[in-house]
Design an enzyme around this catalytic site. Structure first.
Site, mmCIF file in Angstrom:
data_model
loop_
_atom_site.group_PDB
_atom_site.id
_atom_site.type_symbol
_atom_site.label_atom_id
_atom_site.label_comp_id
_atom_site.label_asym_id
_atom_site.label_seq_id
_atom_site.Cartn_x
_atom_site.Cartn_y
_atom_site.Cartn_z
ATOM 1 N N GLU A 152 0.889 -1.166 0.000
ATOM 2 C CA GLU A 152 0.000 0.000 0.000
ATOM 3 C C GLU A 152 0.922 1.210 0.000
ATOM 4 O O GLU A 152 1.498 1.556 1.031
ATOM 5 C CB GLU A 152 -0.873 0.018 1.270
ATOM 6 C CG GLU A 152 -1.834 -1.144 1.411
ATOM 7 C CD GLU A 152 -3.009 -1.044 0.463
ATOM 8 O OE1 GLU A 152 -3.174 -0.001 -0.202
ATOM 9 O OE2 GLU A 152 -3.758 -2.028 0.366
ATOM 10 N N CYS A 183 -2.268 9.530 2.364
ATOM 11 C CA CYS A 183 -1.972 8.812 1.121
ATOM 12 C C CYS A 183 -3.071 9.024 0.096
ATOM 13 O O CYS A 183 -2.806 9.161 -1.093
ATOM 14 C CB CYS A 183 -1.772 7.327 1.404
ATOM 15 S SG CYS A 183 -3.135 6.548 2.263
HETATM 16 P P1 NDP Z 1 8.197 4.992 4.574
HETATM 17 O O1 NDP Z 1 8.185 4.207 3.321
HETATM 18 O O2 NDP Z 1 9.338 5.873 4.858
HETATM 19 O O3 NDP Z 1 8.076 4.012 5.839
HETATM 20 C C1 NDP Z 1 7.020 3.070 5.976
HETATM 21 C C2 NDP Z 1 7.451 1.997 6.967
HETATM 22 O O4 NDP Z 1 8.503 1.214 6.395
HETATM 23 C C3 NDP Z 1 8.007 2.570 8.267
HETATM 24 O O5 NDP Z 1 7.623 1.761 9.346
HETATM 25 C C4 NDP Z 1 9.481 2.492 8.020
HETATM 26 O O6 NDP Z 1 10.218 2.489 9.193
HETATM 27 C C5 NDP Z 1 9.600 1.171 7.299
HETATM 28 N N1 NDP Z 1 10.846 0.998 6.571
HETATM 29 C C6 NDP Z 1 11.758 1.937 6.197
HETATM 30 N N2 NDP Z 1 12.782 1.369 5.514
HETATM 31 C C7 NDP Z 1 12.507 0.037 5.455
HETATM 32 C C8 NDP Z 1 13.167 -1.072 4.857
HETATM 33 N N3 NDP Z 1 14.313 -0.945 4.185
HETATM 34 N N4 NDP Z 1 12.604 -2.295 4.989
HETATM 35 C C9 NDP Z 1 11.427 -2.451 5.631
HETATM 36 N N5 NDP Z 1 10.737 -1.418 6.208
HETATM 37 C C10 NDP Z 1 11.284 -0.193 6.116
HETATM 38 O O7 NDP Z 1 6.810 5.781 4.585
HETATM 39 P P2 NDP Z 1 6.329 6.872 5.615
HETATM 40 O O8 NDP Z 1 6.331 6.307 7.000
HETATM 41 O O9 NDP Z 1 7.052 8.124 5.331
HETATM 42 O O10 NDP Z 1 4.799 7.035 5.199
HETATM 43 C C11 NDP Z 1 4.365 7.907 4.229
HETATM 44 C C12 NDP Z 1 4.077 7.183 2.936
HETATM 45 O O11 NDP Z 1 3.115 6.183 3.173
HETATM 46 C C13 NDP Z 1 3.481 8.077 1.877
HETATM 47 O O12 NDP Z 1 4.054 7.804 0.632
HETATM 48 C C14 NDP Z 1 2.016 7.693 1.896
HETATM 49 O O13 NDP Z 1 1.334 7.972 0.698
HETATM 50 C C15 NDP Z 1 2.111 6.244 2.172
HETATM 51 N N6 NDP Z 1 0.850 5.730 2.703
HETATM 52 C C16 NDP Z 1 0.125 4.878 1.955
HETATM 53 C C17 NDP Z 1 -1.090 4.420 2.404
HETATM 54 C C18 NDP Z 1 -1.882 3.431 1.608
HETATM 55 O O14 NDP Z 1 -2.760 2.813 2.188
HETATM 56 N N7 NDP Z 1 -1.638 3.239 0.329
HETATM 57 C C19 NDP Z 1 -1.649 4.869 3.685
HETATM 58 C C20 NDP Z 1 -0.791 5.759 4.402
HETATM 59 C C21 NDP Z 1 0.409 6.160 3.907
HETATM 60 P P3 NDP Z 1 10.789 3.863 9.747
HETATM 61 O O15 NDP Z 1 9.625 4.801 9.899
HETATM 62 O O16 NDP Z 1 11.372 3.441 11.025
HETATM 63 O O17 NDP Z 1 11.784 4.339 8.706
#
Ligand code: NDP
Length: 497
Positions: free
Chosen positions: A245, A279
């Protein structure tokens, strides 16, 4: 004492992640940081818990999930305040978010048996001697990786489906919202104290990577497209299935027969709720020429009333401020005009409402996820042009259409997983509807029947109920039986002469 502080990232101290409010810097709480061994251990404990949880059956799980739902409803104000304290989101918005999460838990608990339970399927003439049975069995342990922007609803969309289907869950909340994530786990443990059916592992992004490689049976990831690709690559190593997502660049189309006041209200809310960090937030609007001027005026009038620090909370992730500034600057440098706000809108940690017009379609503000309280509004000749432009980005998450006669036809043509007609974002609150994107917005679905099926494997069983009339799948068939088979196939399927 060992403290590490990387600019823009939460502080780590003595093995704890310190979560702070992005506006005030006040501490929201501390959680232990997991290393790779701790993540592996959590998944191993979840494996045992999963067998126990699956053994409770649909009714046992329903009872526990409804009890958890009740705890969330009882303590919804507390959850709203904690979410505000940690992420800066206004508590009232957090309550709305929590309400949707409660809906999804309730729905998943009540519908899991209907969607996933054992059923008989019809047989076919060629295999009439076997009855067909279908059921959906849990994967085992599901890893859920969540973002910070909707720290309750977004993970709960996956968690509720995964738990209702009979899986245990190991959840990696965003490093910006670990305390809310832990609160969800702790309240679940109040109603399911026997086994660690739902656990959290905390830390920076690498902890998400550990989770992907820790032997989970499926990963439900919500976050940015870039991280989604990394998650998928990590999961590919062990052929672990994933749901992605990811981000969006959702468009609203305003047709000639739209209610302009309602469209403007929805554009402002859809674009600026949660300071635009949504999002499925509306980031672009395409308004047809006859209503364009009235629509822009109404949006400016409504968005101009929103105040930072009140309706518009802080930008949670400091580095996002640079992205928002770059998009606004690029739009203005390339001939766009700010009819509300402008370059000076970005005042860390806030961004005031900004409405941009005449922005080139190939600019960052139109093509990339901005994640701030900004809108671009573009004048188009008609709905066809609006659809073409709306569909011309790699993302395809949600969307919105305002209009009467053709609104549903337009909605169906939008390249996206969801569309709200005469509202914005409404689909996310209807637990019967699936949620997910296309293209760079990812794949797979959470919520609804499709969402439940993501967290279970179809298991097909055929049961012989009599001797075969035309034995085909045996070495003991006779030439006469093969002839009978050929005759039957031709009778059923050959072209009629
Ligand atoms: P990120 O992609 O930065 O992070 C998402 C999660 O992935 C966090 O828990 C993050 O940890 C973790 N993560 C980071 N690096 C890795 C890795 N290499 N391997 C596995 N997990 C990892 O997104 P954001 O938190 O900034 O969220 C915003 C984004 O989410 C926007 O693009 C938004 O559109 C999208 N989004 C999509 C939704 C949907 O349903 N389609 C709903 C809500 C948001 P950490 O935070 O510790 O880096």
């Amino acid at each position: 004492m060992t403290a590490t502080r990387t600019p823009g990232l939460p502080a780590l101290e003595d093995g704890l992640l310190i979560s702070t409010n992005p506006a005030s810097g006040d501490e929201a709480g501390r959680v232990p940081v997991a290393d790779e061994a701790a993540v592996t251990e959590a998944v191993a404990a979840a494996r045992t818990a999963a067998a126990w949880w699956a053994g409770l059956g649909f009714d046992g799980r329903k009872e526990r999930l409804l009890a958890w739902r009740a705890v969330l409803a009882d303590r919804i104000e507390e959850l709203g305040e904690l979410t505000e304290l940690e992420g800066g989101k206004p508590a009232a918005d957090a309550v709305v978010e929590a309400t949707a999460a409660i809906e999804h838990i309730d729905w998943a608990a009540r519908n899991a048996r209907r969607v996933l339970g054992p059923r008989k399927v019809r047989s076919r003439v060629m295999v009439l001697e076997h009855s067909g049975h279908l059921e959906y069995q849990p994967y085992g342990v599901v890893g859920v990786i969540g973002p910070w922007n909707y720290p309750i609803l977004t993970p709960v969309g996956s968690i509720s489906g995964a738990l209702a289907a009979g899986n245990a869950v190991v959840f990696k909340p965003s490093e910006y919202t670990p305390v809310v994530g832990q609160w969800l786990v702790d309240t679940f443990a109040e109603v399911v104290p026997e086994q660690p059916v739902f656990q959290a592992v905390h830390g920076l992004g690498e902890v998400g990577g550990f989770l992907c490689r820790a032997g989970v049976n499926k990963v439900a990831f919500t976050g940015s497209t870039a991280t989604g690709k990394k998650v998928m690559a990590a999961c590919a190593e062990t052929l672990t299935p994933v749901i992605i997502e990811a981000g969006g660049k959702d468009a609203m189309i305003v047709d000639a027969d739209a209610d302009i006041a309602a469209a403007a209200e929805a554009a402002v809310w859809g674009g600026m709720t949660n300071a635009g960090q949504t999002c499925i937030g509306i980031e672009r609007v395409y308004a047809v020429a006859p209503v364009y001027d009235a629509f822009v005026a109404a949006v400016v009038e409504k968005a101009g009333k929103l105040r930072t620090g009140h309706e518009i909370g802080p930008i949670t992730m400091p580095r996002q401020l640079d992205v928002i500034k770059r998009h606004i600057d690029d739009a203005l440098d390339r001939g766009g005009e700010a009819v509300l706000g402008g370059r000076e809108s970005v005042q860390a940690p806030y961004v005031s409402p900004t409405v941009l017009v005449d922005v080139p379609e190939d600019s960052a503000a139109v093509r990339e996820e901005t994640f701030g309280p900004t809108l671009t509004i573009t004048k188009v000749a008609d709905a066809d042009e609006a659809v073409t432009k709306a569909n011309a980005v790699p993302y395809g998450l949600g969307g919105s259409v305002f209009g009467k006669a053709n609104a549903i036809r337009i909605a169906r043509r939008m390249r996206s997983g969801m569309v709200a007609v005469n509202s914005a974002l409404a689909f996310v609150g209807n637990a019967n509807l699936p949620f997910g994107g296309v293209g760079d917005s990812g794949f797979g679905r959470i919520h609804g029947d499709d969402g439940l099926r993501e967290f279970a494997r179809a298991k097909a069983v055929s049961v012989r109920r009599g001797p075969s009339l035309i034995p085909a799948m045996t070495f003991e068939r006779t030439p006469a039986q093969v002839q009978r088979l050929i005759k039957t196939v031709k009778m059923l399927y050959a072209r009629k002469r």
